[in-house]
Motif scaffolding. Structure first.
Motif, PDB file in Angstrom:
ATOM      1  N   ASN A  83       0.791  -1.228   0.000  1.00 26.40           N
ATOM      2  CA  ASN A  83       0.000   0.000   0.000  1.00 26.40           C
ATOM      3  C   ASN A  83       0.825   1.281   0.000  1.00 26.40           C
ATOM      4  O   ASN A  83       0.339   2.316   0.408  1.00 26.40           O
ATOM      5  CB  ASN A  83      -0.960   0.007   1.184  1.00 26.40           C
ATOM      6  N   SER A  84       2.060   1.254  -0.465  1.00 26.48           N
ATOM      7  CA  SER A  84       2.879   2.465  -0.488  1.00 26.48           C
ATOM      8  C   SER A  84       2.814   3.119  -1.866  1.00 26.48           C
ATOM      9  O   SER A  84       3.581   2.802  -2.772  1.00 26.48           O
ATOM     10  CB  SER A  84       4.336   2.142  -0.157  1.00 26.48           C
ATOM     11  N   TYR A  85       1.857   4.062  -2.016  1.00 24.31           N
ATOM     12  CA  TYR A  85       1.731   4.749  -3.289  1.00 24.31           C
ATOM     13  C   TYR A  85       2.916   5.666  -3.559  1.00 24.31           C
ATOM     14  O   TYR A  85       3.263   5.928  -4.699  1.00 24.31           O
ATOM     15  CB  TYR A  85       0.416   5.530  -3.350  1.00 24.31           C
ATOM     16  N   GLU A  86       3.575   6.149  -2.498  1.00 21.63           N
ATOM     17  CA  GLU A  86       4.770   6.975  -2.694  1.00 21.63           C
ATOM     18  C   GLU A  86       5.861   6.175  -3.384  1.00 21.63           C
ATOM     19  O   GLU A  86       6.536   6.673  -4.289  1.00 21.63           O
ATOM     20  CB  GLU A  86       5.267   7.500  -1.344  1.00 21.63           C
ATOM     21  N   LEU A  88       5.399   3.583  -5.339  1.00 23.45           N
ATOM     22  CA  LEU A  88       4.986   3.359  -6.728  1.00 23.45           C
ATOM     23  C   LEU A  88       5.332   4.557  -7.600  1.00 23.45           C
ATOM     24  O   LEU A  88       5.777   4.393  -8.736  1.00 23.45           O
ATOM     25  CB  LEU A  88       3.488   3.054  -6.806  1.00 23.45           C
ATOM     26  N   LEU A 102      -4.430  -2.656  -7.320  1.00 24.98           N
ATOM     27  CA  LEU A 102      -4.782  -1.370  -6.717  1.00 24.98           C
ATOM     28  C   LEU A 102      -6.153  -1.453  -6.049  1.00 24.98           C
ATOM     29  O   LEU A 102      -7.012  -2.225  -6.470  1.00 24.98           O
ATOM     30  CB  LEU A 102      -4.817  -0.275  -7.790  1.00 24.98           C
ATOM     31  N   SER A 106      -8.085   3.980  -5.712  1.00 25.11           N
ATOM     32  CA  SER A 106      -6.697   4.392  -5.907  1.00 25.11           C
ATOM     33  C   SER A 106      -6.599   5.675  -6.715  1.00 25.11           C
ATOM     34  O   SER A 106      -7.328   5.877  -7.692  1.00 25.11           O
ATOM     35  CB  SER A 106      -5.924   3.289  -6.629  1.00 25.11           C
ATOM     36  N   GLN A 107      -5.672   6.536  -6.330  1.00 20.41           N
ATOM     37  CA  GLN A 107      -5.427   7.780  -7.055  1.00 20.41           C
ATOM     38  C   GLN A 107      -4.804   7.528  -8.427  1.00 20.41           C
ATOM     39  O   GLN A 107      -4.793   8.417  -9.269  1.00 20.41           O
ATOM     40  CB  GLN A 107      -4.515   8.685  -6.237  1.00 20.41           C
ATOM     41  N   PHE A 108      -4.310   6.342  -8.671  1.00 27.85           N
ATOM     42  CA  PHE A 108      -3.670   6.033  -9.948  1.00 27.85           C
ATOM     43  C   PHE A 108      -4.667   5.669 -11.042  1.00 27.85           C
ATOM     44  O   PHE A 108      -4.354   5.743 -12.216  1.00 27.85           O
ATOM     45  CB  PHE A 108      -2.675   4.874  -9.785  1.00 27.85           C
TER      46      PHE A 108
END
Length: 142
Positions: A83-86, A88, A102, A106-108
């Motif tokens: 869960n580390s979007y930073e 990614l 995701l 998800s913001q992606f």
């Protein structure tokens, strides 16, 4: 290209010093160690194997691999617990390939995705779509 995968090995051994309680998908309370494997996508053979304390977070292990294998075309395979979007975003900026499931919010993900087809899996009907957003592909299953 090297692809990386991480797995947990559970152990009750008192002599296995790396075995510590840590997160795993089944939340077992036994000691565990984490084993990271990198394999070549051309020869399909293992080229690196590292063992870590069971309590170490996956993000730290991924960062270790990034630093340890600089200059190598790397790819990472992550499970749904990641869960580390930073991280990614860092991987994307560094041009490192990855496969990660995701969350639905998800913001992606693009703001709207039109589902293109359906298939049957067991007794369920699954709607799916493949969306290309520049250099990123999304495979959506609902």
């Amino acid at each position: 290209m090297l692809f990386y995968d991480l797995t947990n090995i559970l152990s009750n051994s008192k002599r296995l010093l790396l075995a510590e309680r840590g997160y795993n998908p089944d939340w077992e309370q036994t000691g565990q160690i984490k084993v990271a494997l990198a394999f070549s996508t051309t020869t399909h053979l293992p080229v690196a194997l590292d063992v870590f304390y069971g309590s170490l977070k996956e993000v730290k292990i991924l960062n270790y691999f990034k630093e340890h294998y600089k200059g190598t075309d790397l790819g990472f395979i992550m499970d749904r617990g990641f869960n580390s979007y930073e991280l990614l975003l860092e991987l994307k900026q560094a041009g490192i390939h990855y496969i990660v499931p995701l969350m639905k919010n998800s913001q992606f993900l693009p703001p709207s995705i039109e589902l293109e087809s359906v298939f049957k899996y067991g007794k369920r009907v699954i709607a799916c779509s493949k969306v290309n957003c520049g250099e990123v592909w999304f495979f959506v299953f609902v």
